[in-house]
Design an enzyme around this catalytic site. Structure first.
Site, PDB file in Angstrom:
ATOM      1  CG  ASP A 477      26.176  46.329  42.646  1.00 51.64           C
ATOM      2  OD1 ASP A 477      25.514  47.343  42.366  1.00 51.64           O
ATOM      3  OD2 ASP A 477      27.280  46.372  43.229  1.00 51.64           O
ATOM      4  CG  ASP A 547      28.169  52.357  46.662  1.00 52.16           C
ATOM      5  OD1 ASP A 547      27.484  51.440  47.160  1.00 52.16           O
ATOM      6  OD2 ASP A 547      28.735  52.250  45.563  1.00 52.16           O
TER       7      ASP A 547
HETATM    8  C1  DGJ Z   1      28.585  48.935  44.292  1.00 48.84           C
HETATM    9  C2  DGJ Z   1      27.752  48.636  45.494  1.00 48.84           C
HETATM   10  O1  DGJ Z   1      26.895  49.678  45.760  1.00 48.84           O
HETATM   11  C3  DGJ Z   1      28.662  48.348  46.676  1.00 48.84           C
HETATM   12  O2  DGJ Z   1      27.912  48.163  47.821  1.00 48.84           O
HETATM   13  C4  DGJ Z   1      29.488  47.142  46.345  1.00 48.84           C
HETATM   14  O3  DGJ Z   1      28.674  46.024  46.220  1.00 48.84           O
HETATM   15  C5  DGJ Z   1      30.264  47.387  45.081  1.00 48.84           C
HETATM   16  N1  DGJ Z   1      29.421  47.805  43.998  1.00 48.84           N
HETATM   17  C6  DGJ Z   1      31.003  46.155  44.670  1.00 48.84           C
HETATM   18  O4  DGJ Z   1      31.625  46.294  43.475  1.00 48.84           O
END
Ligand code: DGJ
Length: 741
Positions: A477, A547
């Site tokens: 990430d 997200d």
């Molecule tokens: C952002 C990501 O896009 C989410 O899926 C998740 O992993 C969060 N970060 C975790 O902090």
């Protein structure tokens, strides 16, 4: 595929779908483009394509009015040669000027292609791709330029990458080096781009091209949620199925620029490359600067043609992971199931319940390391959170694997929190000026990945875990942008290198992980889709698309993303309702039918499901497994429905023997008009079994394309059935499977 007319110094890149013709211009030695579009015949002489109107202008060669480069379609325009449009290259020379003149020197052709380190790029075997390198030299310096063109045999694709080499003794300051420059006659084109923000990425925009400059770009250190490194131009009447389209994508994940300039004589200049904003590279004696590769796709078959060319290229010639053609495990991710609120028992319970649903891979997302119980700390301390996982990660994973599940783990390697030993020992390892304000984003700092030592430290931490714990999947990430680019490691003159060096460090980390652990499936992520680009695809065959897991918003995000990127790369999960991003409630069926058109998974707490929902999910997973190969390998079509309230997608297997259609209605309308959904990509003369829920019929491909599927929700001609009919309602969907009889 590459024809050279030695006498005229003319190059014709040609396959059955595309032609690209350029030559060395008389007198000036610059490269002049003559044609780019659908395949044309090859001619001994292409002089009839020269455009040499004499117009008021400055002429490069005294008394030669025809050497006004302002009106010449060029391959690599530079400043100081009478062309006043934006140049593709800018260097500051020792005298402080930026006057260049790159003149043709020679060429080389070879078969087969690999990515040139340190950047990701397309690759192919000798029978799939040919490469033409054209060499130029600056009249006034020791700078040598190589333009590297590739043409893929089976695809309407040309790529280009630019290399600038300093063969002299002194240093030069490179200010701008576009990867691709294409000058085309305008045809009243529109342009398309993908824009958005966090949780609403890749919304498609289409506008008329106006005179002057228009561009999409990033200054954020990542390709970003805001714009994608892609643009296309198309004739005004272009639709999904017809019309001329040129699509361009940059294989790069950092600050990019994709620009169109329409001049006063109706020439369009299209440029893609690293964003020159705040960019400056000290090109030392003997060094070569490599630009990212840019991809140009041509389609006479509307946006679907462009999409399929990008998808085929990326699936076959860009994604290097051994996972690229392997069916991906159906995963359940802990993020929306538990966020930071979990302990070992809860994780084991969730994993156990996932297994019962038929899930194949359990992914432990954020919160498992350091003392992380919120987004306020611990990044850069990649050791297990002993309070939450007192028996350690290895034992947890052993128990999860004993359930028959694969295991995946989340990292955010590029970041550091100020409560960690790493930050406290090395506060100067973050990006930012030590004497000026350094902003936090999501309570964290960005590590200076331009410094290979820092990448090594993070790699070693990850490597330790990967050596000790049998991990099958990594989610990597990245959750904030770079706002104050400055590196304590670099000299003042090199500060313009920070953003590019940073992304090279990211690539280096991914490269090391991919090489050391080739069996691990990597999914990259950047707060959702802030780095959904072709650069990341080289290392990670799938990327978390957004997200936002709401099925209705995903209809827009996934449609936009699919313009360029294959379904096999788009992470798409079914989550709980009311949805956590928009509070919308949609049916489990609708959520599944949207998530099917991607790399399918779940992002919810299975312990909170009813028995009925559990049974439904078991069926969903079985159904997905049956369609998985078709979805991963098939040709994708966005079908025309006539309005934005109704959306339809279709994927057809490469041999056209089967297809899957998803149809989605956002809001129900009273007494709607009769709906016919015209299918695409089927074999006209073949008969297909059309299967939807419990109904089956047989129809010929030709008829499904010309008449379509009839989608009326009205009673089928039997009056008494009118009042008892089932209507789709709001946020509803249908899934139709077709199999050749
Ligand atoms: C952002 C990501 O896009 C989410 O899926 C998740 O992993 C969060 N970060 C975790 O902090």
């Amino acid at each position: 595929m590459i024809i050279v007319h030695e006498q005229d110094l003319l190059f014709h890149l040609k396959n059955t779908q595309v032609s690209y013709v350029f030559r060395v211009m008389e007198e000036t030695g610059i490269l002049e483009n003559l044609y780019y579009g659908s395949t044309i015949s090859d001619y001994e002489n292409f002089d009839w394509l020269l455009e040499r109107e004499i117009r008021p202008g400055n002429n490069l060669v005294p008394e030669k009015l025809l050497t006004s480069l302002e009106h010449i379609k060029q391959e690599m325009p530079v400043y100081g040669t009478t062309d006043f449009r934006y140049p593709a290259l800018e260097v500051t020379y020792p005298d402080g000027d930026s006057i260049s003149h790159f003149r043709y020197q020679g060429y080389k052709i070879f078969k087969g292609k690999e990515a040139v380190k340190p950047l990701p790029a397309t690759f192919g075997e000798a029978d799939q791709v040919q490469v033409l390198e054209v060499f130029l030299k600056d009249d006034y310096s020791d700078l040598h330029l190589t333009l590297r063109y590739a043409i893929y045999k089976e695809l309407p694709v040309i790529t280009r990458q630019t290399f600038l080499q300093n063969k002299g003794q002194q240093d030069y300051l490179l200010k701008h080096l576009a990867s691709l420059n294409i000058d085309l006659p305008n045809e009243q084109y529109d342009w398309l781009h993908l824009d958005g923000a966090w949780a609403r990425e890749n919304h498609l925009s289409r506008e008329k091209i106006h005179r002057g400059v228009q561009q999409v770009s990033s200054t954020r250190g990542a390709s970003s949620h805001v714009h994608n490194p892609f643009l296309a131009i198309c004739q005004p009447q272009t639709t999904e199925s017809q019309g001329k389209v040129y699509g361009f994508s940059l294989i790069y994940s950092g600050n990019f620029q994709a620009q169109i300039e329409l001049d006063n004589y109706d020439y369009l200049r299209i440029q893609l490359g690293i964003n020159p904003f705040q960019f400056q590279w000290q090109l030392r004696s003997g060094e070569t600067f490599v630009s990212p590769e840019a991809v140009a796709v041509f389609s006479l078959h509307g946006f679907s043609g462009m999409t399929q060319a990008f998808h085929s290229l990326f699936r076959r010639h860009l994604i290097r992971s051994s996972w690229k053609d392997v069916p991906r495990p159906v995963l359940l991710n802990s993020w929306e199931a538990a966020y930071f609120d979990f302990d070992e028992k809860k994780i084991l319970d969730i994993a156990g319940a996932s297994k019962e649903l038929g899930v194949e891979l359990f992914v432990l997302d954020d919160g498992w390391f350091g003392s992380r119980n919120s987004d306020k700390g611990s990044l850069g301390n990649w050791t297990e959170n002993c309070e939450k996982l007192p028996r350690g990660l290895a034992n947890l994973v052993r128990d999860i694997k004993a359930m028959g599940l694969q295991f995946g783990l989340w990292f955010e390697p590029e970041m550091v929190s100020d409560d960690t030993p790493l930050y406290q020992a090395h506060p100067d390892w973050i990006i930012g000026h030590p004497k000026k304000n350094i902003s936090q984003g999501r309570n964290q700092y960005v590590l200076d990945f331009g410094n290979p030592k820092i990448v090594d430290v993070i790699y070693d931490q990850m490597d330790k875990i990967l050596k000790e714990v049998p991990i099958d999947y990594l989610k990597l990430d990245m959750n904030r942008y770079i706002s104050e680019a400055y590196s304590s490691e670099l000299s003042p003159v090199q500060q313009g290198e920070v953003a590019h060096r940073y992304i090279l460090g990211v690539y280096a980390l991914y490269d090391r992980l991919a090489n050391a652990y080739p069996h691990i499936l990597i999914e990259s992520c950047a707060g959702g889709g802030a780095r959904f680009d072709a650069g990341m695809l080289y290392y990670s065959p799938q990327i978390w698309t957004s997200d936002d897991t709401d099925a209705v918003e995903r209809l827009v995000i996934q449609a936009g993303t699919s313009m360029v990127y294959p379904l096999s790369s788009m992470g798409s999960h079914v989550s709980a309702v009311p949805n956590h991003q928009v509070a919308r409630t949609t049916s489990l069926d609708m959520r599944k039918n949207v998530a099917f058109f991607g790399v399918f998974g779940y992002e919810l707490n299975p312990l909170a499901l009813t028995q009925e929902e559990k049974e439904q999910i078991r069926q969903q997973i079985k159904e997905y497994k049956a369609y998985q190969e078709l979805i991963m390998q098939g040709d994708f079509y966005r079908l025309a429905t006539g309005d934005t309230n109704r959306i339809a997608w279709m994927v057809v297997s490469p041999d056209q023997s089967e297809a899957l259609v998803g149809y989605y209605q956002i809001l129900a309308q009273p007494n709607p008009t009769y709906q016919r959904l015209r299918l695409r990509g089927l074999k006209e003369d073949d008969c297909y079994q059309v299967i939807e829920a419990n109904t089956e019929s047989q129809r010929y491909g030709r008829d499904l394309e010309s008449i379509g599927l009839l989608l009326s929700q009205n009673y089928l001609g039997h009056e008494p059935e009118y009042w008892s009919r089932e209507m789709l309602g709001d946020f509803s969907s249908r899934l139709v499977y077709l199999k050749r009889v």
